[in-house]
Scaffold this motif. Structure first.
Motif, mmCIF file in Angstrom:
data_model
loop_
_atom_site.group_PDB
_atom_site.id
_atom_site.type_symbol
_atom_site.label_atom_id
_atom_site.label_comp_id
_atom_site.label_asym_id
_atom_site.label_seq_id
_atom_site.Cartn_x
_atom_site.Cartn_y
_atom_site.Cartn_z
ATOM 1 N N ARG A 97 0.877 -1.178 0.000
ATOM 2 C CA ARG A 97 0.000 0.000 0.000
ATOM 3 C C ARG A 97 0.909 1.221 0.000
ATOM 4 N NH1 ARG A 97 -1.301 -4.055 2.536
ATOM 5 N NH2 ARG A 97 -0.003 -3.544 4.341
ATOM 6 N N VAL A 98 0.775 2.050 -1.032
ATOM 7 C CA VAL A 98 1.678 3.185 -1.220
ATOM 8 C C VAL A 98 0.868 4.478 -1.277
ATOM 9 C CG1 VAL A 98 3.571 4.126 -2.599
ATOM 10 C CG2 VAL A 98 3.138 1.663 -2.631
ATOM 11 N N GLN A 99 1.375 5.510 -0.606
ATOM 12 C CA GLN A 99 0.745 6.835 -0.648
ATOM 13 C C GLN A 99 1.818 7.868 -0.988
ATOM 14 O OE1 GLN A 99 -1.138 8.021 3.004
ATOM 15 N NE2 GLN A 99 -2.034 9.867 2.139
ATOM 16 N N TRP A 100 1.533 8.692 -2.021
ATOM 17 C CA TRP A 100 2.463 9.747 -2.418
ATOM 18 C C TRP A 100 2.021 11.072 -1.828
ATOM 19 C CZ3 TRP A 100 1.079 5.702 -5.553
ATOM 20 C CH2 TRP A 100 2.132 4.911 -6.051
ATOM 21 N N LEU A 101 2.904 11.701 -1.077
ATOM 22 C CA LEU A 101 2.608 12.986 -0.442
ATOM 23 C C LEU A 101 3.223 14.141 -1.213
ATOM 24 C CD1 LEU A 101 3.336 11.875 3.245
ATOM 25 C CD2 LEU A 101 1.152 11.813 2.008
ATOM 26 N N ALA A 102 4.317 13.869 -1.926
ATOM 27 C CA ALA A 102 5.012 14.890 -2.712
ATOM 28 C C ALA A 102 5.832 14.151 -3.771
ATOM 29 C CB ALA A 102 5.913 15.748 -1.828
ATOM 30 N N PRO A 103 6.123 14.800 -4.909
ATOM 31 C CA PRO A 103 6.871 14.120 -5.968
ATOM 32 C C PRO A 103 8.342 13.934 -5.616
ATOM 33 C CG PRO A 103 6.458 16.405 -6.575
ATOM 34 C CD PRO A 103 5.680 16.160 -5.314
ATOM 35 N N LEU A 104 8.930 12.897 -6.206
ATOM 36 C CA LEU A 104 10.372 12.682 -6.167
ATOM 37 C C LEU A 104 10.916 12.946 -7.568
ATOM 38 C CD1 LEU A 104 10.509 9.368 -4.103
ATOM 39 C CD2 LEU A 104 11.110 11.653 -3.293
ATOM 40 N N SER A 105 12.124 13.494 -7.639
ATOM 41 C CA SER A 105 12.688 13.893 -8.923
ATOM 42 C C SER A 105 14.156 13.492 -9.003
ATOM 43 C CB SER A 105 12.567 15.411 -9.123
ATOM 44 O OG SER A 105 11.221 15.835 -9.034
ATOM 45 N N VAL A 106 14.652 13.403 -10.237
ATOM 46 C CA VAL A 106 16.066 13.114 -10.459
ATOM 47 C C VAL A 106 16.905 14.188 -9.768
ATOM 48 C CG1 VAL A 106 17.886 12.914 -12.200
ATOM 49 C CG2 VAL A 106 15.624 11.923 -12.625
ATOM 50 N N GLY A 107 17.907 13.754 -9.042
ATOM 51 C CA GLY A 107 18.772 14.666 -8.296
ATOM 52 C C GLY A 107 18.438 14.757 -6.826
ATOM 53 N N ASP A 108 17.249 14.272 -6.426
ATOM 54 C CA ASP A 108 16.873 14.331 -5.010
ATOM 55 C C ASP A 108 17.782 13.444 -4.164
ATOM 56 O OD1 ASP A 108 14.804 15.976 -5.701
ATOM 57 O OD2 ASP A 108 13.188 14.584 -5.151
ATOM 58 N N GLU A 109 18.197 13.953 -3.024
ATOM 59 C CA GLU A 109 18.847 13.136 -2.013
ATOM 60 C C GLU A 109 17.737 12.568 -1.130
ATOM 61 O OE1 GLU A 109 22.058 12.518 -1.927
ATOM 62 O OE2 GLU A 109 22.509 13.872 -3.603
ATOM 63 N N ILE A 110 17.629 11.245 -1.090
ATOM 64 C CA ILE A 110 16.476 10.634 -0.430
ATOM 65 C C ILE A 110 16.934 9.739 0.727
ATOM 66 C CG2 ILE A 110 14.839 10.771 -2.326
ATOM 67 C CD1 ILE A 110 15.673 7.990 -3.211
ATOM 68 N N LYS A 111 16.046 9.604 1.698
ATOM 69 C CA LYS A 111 16.292 8.775 2.872
ATOM 70 C C LYS A 111 15.065 7.903 3.114
ATOM 71 C CE LYS A 111 17.387 9.098 7.841
ATOM 72 N NZ LYS A 111 17.680 10.027 8.962
ATOM 73 N N ARG A 112 15.310 6.625 3.405
ATOM 74 C CA ARG A 112 14.210 5.707 3.706
ATOM 75 C C ARG A 112 14.379 5.158 5.111
ATOM 76 N NH1 ARG A 112 13.555 0.110 0.522
ATOM 77 N NH2 ARG A 112 15.018 -0.552 2.150
ATOM 78 N N VAL A 113 13.365 5.325 5.927
ATOM 79 C CA VAL A 113 13.334 4.747 7.264
ATOM 80 C C VAL A 113 12.317 3.613 7.251
ATOM 81 C CG1 VAL A 113 12.897 5.137 9.712
ATOM 82 C CG2 VAL A 113 13.973 6.936 8.329
#
Length: 294
Positions: A97-113
């Motif tokens: 089950r996935v919910q998108w709150l804001a877009p992700l884009s090329v170049g983003d530094e991302i963190k997953r907890v």
């Protein structure tokens, strides 16, 4: 009579993983996006800094990097570590089950907890089942962007007297459909993109002689990605707010399969709730999903 194959103290030990967390960092780079577009045969322009990361393509990042010495005989990393060491041989990505709150884009530094939300035991007619639910929260430089719950099911290998679950006919009233012709190259490319060494997806001798399946198994997340891609093709420029899927039956590379969708106007007259499903060559339902458009 129900069969119990896992001892009570083992179940108690697995419960020790409840609440365990893991934090990983990554960067949304262009190369995997370009490679997946090619694998899905999409004529997308080359991604560049700021390009939108399509829904579900976050699965191209935060990949497991087990050392070769840590790989088990089935090609998966050996049990233990972040996930509980469930002593059952078969592991399946049963749904998300996935919910998108804001877009992700090329170049983003991302963190997953990630967090182990639940470890549940059930004794079925063919033996034990262990259900593990893992939550993921992905953030970029602007804050929380995506929330996901990932269902993992562990089970024993079926015995010679075990009967398969009765199949369910797929819906016949699709508005959009696409036929997929899987082959070992298609599955290998997706395995390589997601650094998935599980041999059931590329090693035909292993999957037929050891696991007893009739052919290579099409990845569940690949089918889910194809479901979302059908919506993207059918409704240009749409963005998803929510998506959930549940795997019903395995899909094999020895036959074609179909992905289909339709607006669920009974549930949502606005047309923003899309019912999506996959079916095998005989018309049996293999995956069921819902997408909600933003």
């Amino acid at each position: 009579m129900e069969v119990m194959r896992i001892e009570a103290q083992t179940i108690t030990h697995l419960q020790d993983w409840l609440g365990k967390t893991e934090s990983l960092e990554d960067t949304v780079t262009a190369a995997p996006i370009k490679a997946l577009a090619a694998t899905l045969d999409r004529p997308d322009p080359d991604p560049s800094k700021g390009s939108f990361l399509p829904e579900l393509w976050h699965w191209l990042y935060f990949l497991p990097h087990a050392r070769q010495s840590e790989i088990g005989p089935d090609g998966h990393p050996k049990r233990g570590g972040f996930l509980p060491p469930v002593p059952l041989p078969r592991r399946m990505w049963a749904g998300s089950r996935v919910q998108w709150l804001a877009p992700l884009s090329v170049g983003d530094e991302i963190k997953r907890v990630s967090k182990i939300q639940s470890v549940t035991h059930k004794a079925g007619r063919t033996g034990d089942l262990i259900f593990v639910v893992v939550s993921h929260e992905i953030s970029n430089q602007n804050g929380l962007a995506l929330v996901e719950e990932h269902d993992i099911v562990y089970r024993d290998a079926p015995g010679p007297e075990d009967k398969p679950v009765a199949p369910i006919p797929a819906p016949s009233d699709a508005k959009w459909s696409k036929t997929i012709t899987p082959d070992d190259v298609f599955l290998f490319r997706y395995s390589a993109l997601t650094f998935n060494g599980h041999r059931i997806h590329y090693d035909r001798k292993y999957v037929t002689e050891v696991e007893g399946y009739p052919g290579l198994i099409v990845h569940g997340p690949l089918i889910a990605t194809l479901l979302v891609d059908l919506v993207r093709q059918s409704i240009p420029n749409c963005k998803l707010k929510r998506f959930e899927f549940r795997a019903i039956r395995p899909t094999f590379d020895i036959n074609i399969f179909k992905v289909s969708a339709k607006p669920d106007l009974e549930k949502d007259p606005s047309g923003k709730t899309i019912s999506i499903w996959a079916e095998d060559h005989e018309g049996w339902l293999t995956m069921q999903a819902i997408a909600v458009l933003a």
